[in-house]
Scaffold this active site. Structure first.
Site, PDB file in Angstrom:
ATOM      1  CG  HIS A   1      -1.756  -9.694  -6.875  1.00 17.50           C
ATOM      2  ND1 HIS A   1      -0.853 -10.300  -5.790  1.00 17.50           N
ATOM      3  CD2 HIS A   1      -3.047  -8.492  -6.223  1.00 17.50           C
ATOM      4  CE1 HIS A   1      -2.244  -9.485  -4.292  1.00 17.50           C
ATOM      5  NE2 HIS A   1      -3.017  -8.795  -5.354  1.00 17.50           N
TER       6      HIS A   1
ATOM      7  CB  CYS B   1      -3.645  -8.779   1.287  1.00 18.11           C
ATOM      8  SG  CYS B   1      -5.293  -9.115   0.934  1.00 18.11           S
TER       9      CYS B   1
ATOM     10  CE  LYS C   1      -4.239  -1.755   0.318  1.00 23.80           C
ATOM     11  NZ  LYS C   1      -5.997  -1.419  -0.071  1.00 23.80           N
TER      12      LYS C   1
ATOM     13  CD  GLU D   1      -0.154 -10.271  -0.560  1.00 29.52           C
ATOM     14  OE1 GLU D   1       0.113 -10.930  -1.528  1.00 29.52           O
ATOM     15  OE2 GLU D   1      -1.463  -9.718   0.114  1.00 29.52           O
TER      16      GLU D   1
END
EC number: 2.1.1.14
Length: 753
Positions: A694, A643, A117, A665
């Site tokens: 992903h 995550c 992030k 994750e």
């Protein structure tokens, strides 16, 4: 001293998500590279023109990215991991996509870079990788090409560049450990070269983003700013740009720098404008970030005017968005279905540009009539019946400590759950969603548009759920999910079924790469008028003897992934959601669902940027989760999922959630995240993700086994689960089947020893 305005950046994806469609078409081999590049050029030209038409004086250039602006900076500096490099050493757009996605139309597939992030937003960046002795050189001239494009269109250009110290701060060392700050002197010559090229083009101001300056940085990093900016001074004027928090704690470091201006976020920071004015060098320009770039609410411009008016005429001043408008949808005017009253409370990126024009004009002229007119709807909202629900406020006020406690401790619950479910060692499961195929999306869209009646829609969804159960049984998974065919998005779906939220048709914002999300907007007190997930969970469970998980999105994640109200605290919103979902847990349990997953992927990303503010946030964040879950009986197993997390600094809070099982994750970080759980001696069960969802690459049985063995060195095997990193919504069925088959096989091999 005429006041100008500017934005720090603008949404890239296009009103109709044109960039997303062009990227995905190119990746699938359905269009050429030139066609993709053309879409990018058209979007940039349109967005510059839209900002100019809305009254913006200085246009940001360099804010566009094909995947992510941090990744663009990595390429600019020639920082390409060896596994993603072209054989001839050249760099092209496919190099960039291989770093971001693990594959591209050309070149060899390789593990994608880690993604995390961007500060405390819902945008993700690709983490730069650094190795000892690394060399840097200017290799990707996208910024310069885009500046040339904008100049050719006669725009007033303000290039945007991610600053060198923040860039290093955001990265990670690979291989032999060393201090990545030691690379600063190696990257500065590339920055000097870029600034020289911009100076040649007649550029006056460059926006150099150093958001790390709002953090509580180690002293060595703060000390690095002065020599870095000493090296960069003299070619163009530098607007040192910060956002997401205030700068007052680091102001001594900032005022010593040889820059010509400072941008501060006056929305999220607590900086006092008059105090800032006193402490900044008198010849510096101050860029005041007065319009919230991260939310959708119309600004009360009379308040903004009052906030800044005392320093008007006393120094050079610009007014700006608090941060890039990347985090806001593009245009409110295309929202035709919003109720007129509610719509009058909002402003999207283009409307925020208009707000900046109104504010600039009022500050230059002293005439505030237009500000009062603009602000009237947001002032009227304070008394709207759509905002306040006395029953919700009463229930919230009545919460006691008992409401956030399970009946018994984990050890007692675990025994009851083992007796109920009788799962094998290394139990296998998935995180919740299965591929959202074209058929599923078409089904939902047809229903939404009224082209399909409710009965046919429900029959179609039921068929997809049945198919998901059949697939999982065939693969041999132990704990199943219904696949979430009925859900467009893990937050939007719940928001649609809770009172207090509204939705847009085109309010898309970029999450990463081509992924866009359409966050719900919290406009008032939140409650649950009826059960949300019970019917489909019950149906899925009727199709199998294996346990099927009920799937909920947790209160903190719904809060973090929505546009929140600005008139109550985040804590209040989270606890209102928790109470609504507590009733959902009770209803799932009553319907015979024995395993309920409450996803909190956003718990960590909601952390305030300054550590000194963490404890208060974690306290109410954990309490909200527990209010949500604590109604469950002992033999109901509560799972949670998280995550892209660094857990070591919040392990106390992770444990305090008291979930029976946590899935995380870990595959991109090669299980290094488990160190935190080992060191903390995490008491409950844990499912470290064994492959990266992903990326379309399929992991081998051996690869998964090796990761699980690595995990078992840190966590006792009897407490380990086997699962992918995240939901499988964005994957196709062929790679999903192949990856899950390998995952189940790896678990079976380990059971056999």
């Amino acid at each position: 001293m005429t006041i100008l305005n500017h934005t720090l950046g603008f949404p890239r994806v296009g009103l109709r998500r044109e960039l997303k469609k062009a990227q995905e078409s190119y990746w699938a081999g359905n269009s050429t590279r030139e066609e993709l590049l053309t879409v990018g050029r058209e979007l940039r030209a349109r967005h510059w023109d839209q900002q100019k038409q809305a009254g913006i004086d200085l246009l940001p250039v360099g804010d566009f990215a094909w995947y992510d602006h941090v990744l663009t900076t990595s390429l600019l500096l020639g920082n390409v991991p060896p596994r993603h490099q072209n054989k001839d050493g050249s760099v092209d757009i496919d190099t960039l996509f291989r770093i971001g996605r693990g594959r591209a139309p050309t070149g060899e597939p390789a593990a994608a870079a880690e993604m995390t992030k961007w500060f405390n937003t819902n945008y993700h960046y690709m983490v730069p990788e650094f190795v000892k002795g690394q060399q840097f050189k200017l290799t990707w001239t996208q910024l310069l090409e885009e500046v040339d494009e904008a100049l050719a269109l006669s725009h007033n250009v303000k290039p945007v560049l991610l600053g060198p110290v923040t860039y290093l701060w955001l990265g990670k060392v690979k291989g032999e450990q060393f201090d990545r700050l030691s690379l600063l002197n190696d990257i500065l010559p590339v920055y000097q070269q870029v600034l020289a090229e911009l100076a040649k083009r007649g550029i006056e101001w460059v926006q150099i983003d150093e958001p790390a300056l709002v953090l509580e940085l180690p002293q060595a990093w703060l000390d690095a700013y002065k020599p870095a900016y000493d090296a960069l001074q003299g070619q163009v004027k530098l607007l040192l740009t910060t956002y997401f928090e205030g700068v007052t704690p680091n102001l001594d470091t900032i005022t010593a720098l040889p820059v010509q201006g400072l941008h501060v976020d006056l929305v999220h920071g607590k900086d006092d404008v008059v105090e800032l004015h006193k402490r900044l060098p008198s010849d510096w320009l101050l860029s005041a970030g007065l319009i919230n770039g991260r939310n959708v609410w119309r600004a009360d411009l009379t308040e903004k005017y009052a906030q800044i008016k005392d320093i008007v005429g006393k120094r050079d001043l610009w007014v700006a968005s608090s941060c890039s408008l990347l985090h806001s949808p593009i245009d409110l005017s295309v929202e035709t279905r919003l109720d007129a009253e509610v719509k009058s409370w909002f402003a999207f990126a283009l409307q925020k540009c208009h707000e900046l024009a109104l504010l600039r004009d009022a500050l230059n002229s002293g005439d505030t009539a237009a500000l009062a007119e603009w602000s009237a709807p947001i002032q009227a909202r304070r008394h709207s019946t759509r905002v306040h629900n006395p029953a919700v406020e009463k229930r919230l006020a009545a919460i006691t400590a008992q409401d956030s406690q399970r009946a018994n401790v984990y050890e007692v619950r675990a025994e009851a759950q083992r007796a109920r479910f009788k799962l094998p060692a290394w139990p296998t499961t998935t995180i919740g969603s299965f591929p959202q195929t074209t058929e599923i999306r078409t089904l939902r869209l047809d229903f939404k548009k009224g082209n399909l009646d409710a009965n046919n829609y429900r029959t179609g969804i039921a068929e997809h759920i049945k198919q998901a159960i059949v697939e999982q049984e065939r693969l041999g998974l132990d704990v199943l999910v219904h696949g979430e065919a009925e859900r467009n998005d893990m937050v939007e779906y719940f928001g649609e079924h809770l009172d207090g939220f509204v939705f847009t048709q085109n309010g898309w914002v970029q999450s990463y790469g081509s992924r866009c999300v359409k966050p719900p907007i919290v406009i008032g007190d939140i409650s649950r008028p009826a059960p949300i997930t019970v019917e489909w969970a019950k149906y899925a469970q009727s199709l199998t003897d294996k346990p099927v998980k009920g799937m909920l999105t947790g209160p903190v994640t719904i809060l973090c992934w929505s546009f929140p109200r600005e008139d109550v605290s985040r804590e209040t919103i989270a606890k209102q959601i928790a109470l609504a979902l507590r009733d959902e847990v009770a209803d799932l349990e009553a319907a015979g669902i024995g395993i309920i997953q409450i996803d909190e992927p956003a718990l960590r990303e909601g952390l305030p940027l300054r550590r000194s503010d963490w404890d208060a946030y974690l306290q109410w964040g954990v309490e909200a989760f527990r209010i949500n879950a604590a109604v469950a009986k002992d033999d109901t197993q509560i799972h949670t999922h998280m995550c892209y997390c660094e857990f070591n600094d919040i392990m106390d809070s992770i444990a305090a959630l008291d979930a029976d099982v946590i899935t995380i994750e870990t595959s991109r970080s090669d299980m290094e995240l488990l160190e935190s759980f080992e060191e903390f001696d995490y008491p409950n069960e844990i499912g470290p993700g064994v492959y990266d969802i992903h990326s379309p690459n399929v992991p081998s049985v051996e690869w998964i086994e090796a990761l699980l063995k690595k995990a078992a060195k840190r966590i006792p095997a009897e407490r380990l689960w086997v699962n992918p990193d995240c939901g499988l919504k964005t994957r196709g069925w062929p790679e999903t089947r192949a990856a899950l088959a390998n995952m189940v096989q790896a678990a079976q091999n380990l059971r056999r020893g």
